[in-house]
Scaffold this active site. Structure first.
Site, short mmCIF file in Angstrom:
data_model
loop_
_atom_site.label_atom_id
_atom_site.label_comp_id
_atom_site.label_asym_id
_atom_site.label_seq_id
_atom_site.Cartn_x
_atom_site.Cartn_y
_atom_site.Cartn_z
N ARG A 92 0.83 -1.20 0.00
CA ARG A 92 0.00 0.00 0.00
C ARG A 92 0.87 1.26 0.00
NH1 ARG A 92 -2.47 -3.55 3.83
NH2 ARG A 92 -4.54 -4.25 3.18
N ASP A 152 -9.59 -4.39 8.37
CA ASP A 152 -8.68 -5.30 9.07
C ASP A 152 -9.34 -5.84 10.34
OD1 ASP A 152 -5.99 -4.45 7.52
OD2 ASP A 152 -7.15 -2.68 8.04
N ARG A 155 -11.83 -8.44 9.38
CA ARG A 155 -11.13 -9.69 9.05
C ARG A 155 -10.67 -10.42 10.31
NH1 ARG A 155 -7.65 -6.59 4.34
NH2 ARG A 155 -9.06 -7.03 2.59
N HIS A 179 -2.99 0.93 8.10
CA HIS A 179 -3.70 -0.06 7.29
C HIS A 179 -2.69 -0.65 6.33
CE1 HIS A 179 -6.61 -2.14 4.90
NE2 HIS A 179 -6.46 -1.35 3.85
#
Length: 318
Positions: A92, A152, A155, A179
């Site tokens: 990212r 996240d 998850r 993140h």
């Protein structure tokens, strides 16, 4: 000028994430008006038609229209999903300079319309781009929200729920920090019905190894999904809808969004995923979850990763 009486969202970016968000917003009837803006005007036209045809079967009718920057002038929320996509093998943070330049242009154009609502940012690296948005817009910090670690955390709850055979909503746990690769699980506070998940996993020797597996599965989920189908979009779209509902329905939810720290957790001048109260006014209060020494160190490392990235883009947004 005629006073606006409807709840209005402008979506900037009609790619996989943006169109998934638009579909969910229409299906759930979260707002009254949804304007979609993208460089690919032909795709926007098609999506607007398609969504309007399905709107009668949504929870409530949402009017969907093709938008321009001028439509941001009286929007309650502008959601930005536009930007360069993350490619297989790319982190990212590899996207930072590329998307910072894109965002500077987008946010500047929006602010020239007199926009004074809430920005909701999803484009990666989301913590950095939330920081860019706040600096370029000049809006108070509560009006710039990044999706942070909301996905996240979802998850994480899913992985733990699968392990213990309970619903994800019954798992109380958080992923905080960047993140990305430096995020961390707050194991010291995670629980089911008040029972520490860390202790529950350690009760049986065969489960002890699952602690690291569960976290790795959480942290690396995006890479696995990108490898399998090219991009992640359903999960983050649902997360964005969850944040949008918290805003429009004034829910005062505590969500692990990307917020600007001003001394909380011992850090400042950085957008990062932390538990934050969200309501109609935006991200109104950061909650400091108690962390043990190891978690404090991991969080500090995550802050440093983001600050190093911020330093690299300082000249771009200056």
């Amino acid at each position: 000028m005629k006073k606006k009486i409807s709840n209005k969202v402008v979506l900037v970016g009609d790619g996989a994430v943006g169109s998934s968000y638009a579909f969910a917003m229409v299906a759930l009837g979260v707002v009254d008006e949804l304007f979609i803006l993208d460089l690919d005007e032909k795709k926007v036209k098609g999506d607007v038609m398609d969504l309007n045809h399905g709107a009668p079967y949504g929870s409530s009718t949402v009017k969907v229209k093709a938008g321009t920057y001028e439509d941001c002038s009286d929007a309650d929320v502008v959601v930005i999903t536009a930007g360069a996509a993350q490619k297989p093998g790319e982190t990212r943070l590899d996207l930072v300079e590329k998307n910072t330049k894109i965002f500077k242009d987008i946010v500047s154009n929006i602010m020239t319309t007199g926009f004074d609502g809430i920005f909701l940012i999803a484009t990666n690296p989301v913590d950095i781009l939330s920081y860019v948005t706040q600096k370029v817009s000049g809006l108070p910090k509560e009006k710039v929200i990044g999706s942070g670690t909301i996905l996240d955390t979802a998850r994480f709850k899913y992985e733990l729920a699968e392990e213990f055979g309970v619903a994800p909503g019954s798992v109380h746990g958080q992923i905080i920090g960047e993140h990305g690769d430096s995020e961390l699980a707050v194991w010291s506070q995670a629980n089911i019905a008040g029972q520490s998940l860390y202790d529950l996993l350690k009760e049986h020797p065969e489960k002890e190894k699952r602690i690291e597996e569960i976290f790795v599965n959480t942290r690396d989920a995006a890479y696995d999904i990108i490898q399998a189908k090219g991009a992640t979009y359903y999960g983050i779209a649902m997360g964005l809808v969850h944040i949008s509902k918290a805003i429009f329905r004034n829910q005062n939810l505590i969500l692990t969004i990307s917020s600007l720290l001003e001394g909380e957790y011992g850090h400042e001048d950085v957008y990062i995923g932390v538990p934050t109260q969200v309501n109609r006014e935006g991200a109104v209060r950061v909650y400091e979850t108690p962390l043990n020494d190891e978690e404090k160190a991991l969080f500090a490392s995550s802050v440093n990763v983001l600050k190093e990235m911020q330093a690299k883009i300082h000249d771009i947004i200056a």
